[in-house]
Every structure is written in C-alpha cells, then in structure tokens.
Design a protein around this motif. Structure first.
Motif, PDB file in Angstrom:
ATOM      1  N   LYS A   1       0.836  -1.209   0.000  1.00  0.00           N
ATOM      2  CA  LYS A   1       0.000   0.000   0.000  1.00  0.00           C
ATOM      3  C   LYS A   1       0.865   1.252   0.000  1.00  0.00           C
ATOM      4  CE  LYS A   1      -4.098  -1.842   2.294  1.00  0.00           C
ATOM      5  NZ  LYS A   1      -4.836  -1.893   3.557  1.00  0.00           N
ATOM      6  N   THR A   2       1.908   1.236   0.812  1.00  0.00           N
ATOM      7  CA  THR A   2       2.790   2.405   0.886  1.00  0.00           C
ATOM      8  C   THR A   2       3.443   2.666  -0.461  1.00  0.00           C
ATOM      9  OG1 THR A   2       3.221   1.978   3.228  1.00  0.00           O
ATOM     10  CG2 THR A   2       4.774   3.422   2.085  1.00  0.00           C
ATOM     11  N   TYR A   3       3.942   1.606  -1.102  1.00  0.00           N
ATOM     12  CA  TYR A   3       4.561   1.757  -2.422  1.00  0.00           C
ATOM     13  C   TYR A   3       3.551   2.345  -3.412  1.00  0.00           C
ATOM     14  CZ  TYR A   3       6.762   0.777  -6.855  1.00  0.00           C
ATOM     15  OH  TYR A   3       7.283   0.909  -8.117  1.00  0.00           O
ATOM     16  N   GLN A   4       2.334   1.812  -3.406  1.00  0.00           N
ATOM     17  CA  GLN A   4       1.310   2.291  -4.348  1.00  0.00           C
ATOM     18  C   GLN A   4       0.951   3.755  -4.091  1.00  0.00           C
ATOM     19  OE1 GLN A   4       0.688   0.662  -7.016  1.00  0.00           O
ATOM     20  NE2 GLN A   4       1.763  -1.160  -6.304  1.00  0.00           N
TER      21      GLN A   4
ATOM     22  N   CYS B   1       9.019   6.593   1.381  1.00  0.00           N
ATOM     23  CA  CYS B   1       8.906   6.171  -0.017  1.00  0.00           C
ATOM     24  C   CYS B   1      10.218   5.554  -0.509  1.00  0.00           C
ATOM     25  CB  CYS B   1       8.487   7.345  -0.900  1.00  0.00           C
ATOM     26  SG  CYS B   1       6.752   7.830  -0.629  1.00  0.00           S
ATOM     27  N   LYS B   2      11.333   6.069  -0.055  1.00  0.00           N
ATOM     28  CA  LYS B   2      12.624   5.460  -0.413  1.00  0.00           C
ATOM     29  C   LYS B   2      12.666   4.026   0.106  1.00  0.00           C
ATOM     30  CE  LYS B   2      14.992   9.842  -0.250  1.00  0.00           C
ATOM     31  NZ  LYS B   2      16.077  10.650   0.216  1.00  0.00           N
ATOM     32  N   ASN B   3      12.257   3.847   1.354  1.00  0.00           N
ATOM     33  CA  ASN B   3      12.227   2.507   1.949  1.00  0.00           C
ATOM     34  C   ASN B   3      11.276   1.597   1.180  1.00  0.00           C
ATOM     35  OD1 ASN B   3      13.930   3.523   3.934  1.00  0.00           O
ATOM     36  ND2 ASN B   3      12.339   3.655   5.501  1.00  0.00           N
TER      37      ASN B   3
ATOM     38  N   LYS C   1       5.637  10.588  -5.716  1.00  0.00           N
ATOM     39  CA  LYS C   1       6.780  10.726  -4.814  1.00  0.00           C
ATOM     40  C   LYS C   1       8.081  10.202  -5.422  1.00  0.00           C
ATOM     41  CE  LYS C   1       4.414  12.323  -1.306  1.00  0.00           C
ATOM     42  NZ  LYS C   1       3.916  13.647  -1.522  1.00  0.00           N
ATOM     43  N   PHE C   2       7.974   9.336  -6.438  1.00  0.00           N
ATOM     44  CA  PHE C   2       9.162   8.843  -7.142  1.00  0.00           C
ATOM     45  C   PHE C   2       9.365   9.679  -8.391  1.00  0.00           C
ATOM     46  CE2 PHE C   2       7.430   4.707  -5.362  1.00  0.00           C
ATOM     47  CZ  PHE C   2       8.294   4.676  -4.287  1.00  0.00           C
ATOM     48  N   ARG C   3      10.603  10.062  -8.623  1.00  0.00           N
ATOM     49  CA  ARG C   3      10.935  10.812  -9.831  1.00  0.00           C
ATOM     50  C   ARG C   3      12.175  10.208 -10.469  1.00  0.00           C
ATOM     51  NH1 ARG C   3      10.067  14.329  -5.887  1.00  0.00           N
ATOM     52  NH2 ARG C   3      12.257  14.782  -5.596  1.00  0.00           N
TER      53      ARG C   3
END
Length: 159
Positions: free
Chosen positions: A10-13, A90-92, A20-22
């Motif tokens: 869920k966090t990744y999604q 988000c990095k994790n 949050k990812f670029r």
C-alpha cells in the motif's frame, strides 16, 4: 507503546500514485560520495561510541548517525536505479518493493524511521539497551547495501 507499521504494498502504491518517485539522472560521482560519507560516518561513530557509558543518552546519537548512514546508502542505491524520492518512507518502500533480493526488512526500516522521527521531532532519547536492539540489523542492512552498490558501480564502470 506499539509502533504501527504501514503495509509495504500500500505504501509503495501511495508513493507511486502521488508522484513521490521521480526519475533522476545517474550521477556516479554523487553515488560514490554518498557511499563514502556513509562509511566514514559509521567509522567515526564506532570510534566515538567506545567511550559512551551504557546509561548515557548519547546512544541516541549513535542510533541517529547509523540511521543517516543507512539512509545515505538507500539514496545512493536509488540513484543507481535513476530514481529519487522526496520522503524516507517512499525510499524505503521503493527499495523493499522492487528489490526483495536484497532481503531488506521493511518493518525494521519503518521502525527505525519512526524512532528517528521520535528523536528529531519529539525529543526522545535512547540508552544502550535501546541501541543494542537495533545494532545488528543496522549492520546487516548497511553491509548488504554497500556490497550491492559496489557491485552495481563496478558493472557500470566496466560497461
């Protein structure tokens, strides 16, 4: 007080869907520098920690420095992938979701992230008994990332 850890998938999604990812251009010199700073930070704090009494709250800063070293290695790893994220969670999530082969422990990474936040934003202090709960897993995670970063750098510089 029990810490509640968010679900990895869920966090990744959420990180993915909220941008949050670029993409980030791979900068090999920056990656090497982040790795070097993390290693030097660990060496420094290991020397200094030999003089800290077990009942001292200075173990807080040993924990925080290990956290920063690990965070720097995660950052370097993501940069090798051409990815950056603006928040630690988000990095994790990215590294755990995309790289199960590294055997990084999502619950550990989230626990130490939340503990670090409690230190930085709520003034929580740690003693040696608190630190020793985390030390082995910090070492395992740091060593796994250092090895993988070294391997990826080697591959990129020989191609």
């Amino acid at each position: 007080m029990k810490i509640t850890i968010d679900d990895l998938d869920k966090t990744y999604q959420v990180c993915m869907s909220t941008g949050k990812f670029r993409e980030k251009v791979k900068d090999l010199e920056l990656i090497k520098s982040l790795k070097f700073v993390a290693e030097k930070g660990i060496e420094f704090i290991n020397r200094k920690s030999k003089d800290i009494p077990e009942d001292s709250t200075d173990w807080t800063f040993v924990f925080r420095d290990y956290y920063e070293a690990l965070r720097g290695l995660i950052e370097a790893f993501l940069l090798l992938e051409g990815i950056e994220a603006e928040i630690h969670q988000c990095k994790n999530a990215y590294i755990c979701f995309k790289h199960g082969e590294l055997d990084l422990d999502w619950e550990f990474l989230e626990t130490i992230r939340l503990k670090r936040n409690a230190i930085n934003y709520k003034g929580q202090l740690l003693k040696y008994d608190d630190w020793k709960i985390f030390k082995l897993k910090f070492t395992l995670h740091i060593n796994a990332l250092k090895k993988e970063i070294e391997n990826k750098i080697k591959k990129q510089t020989t191609n």
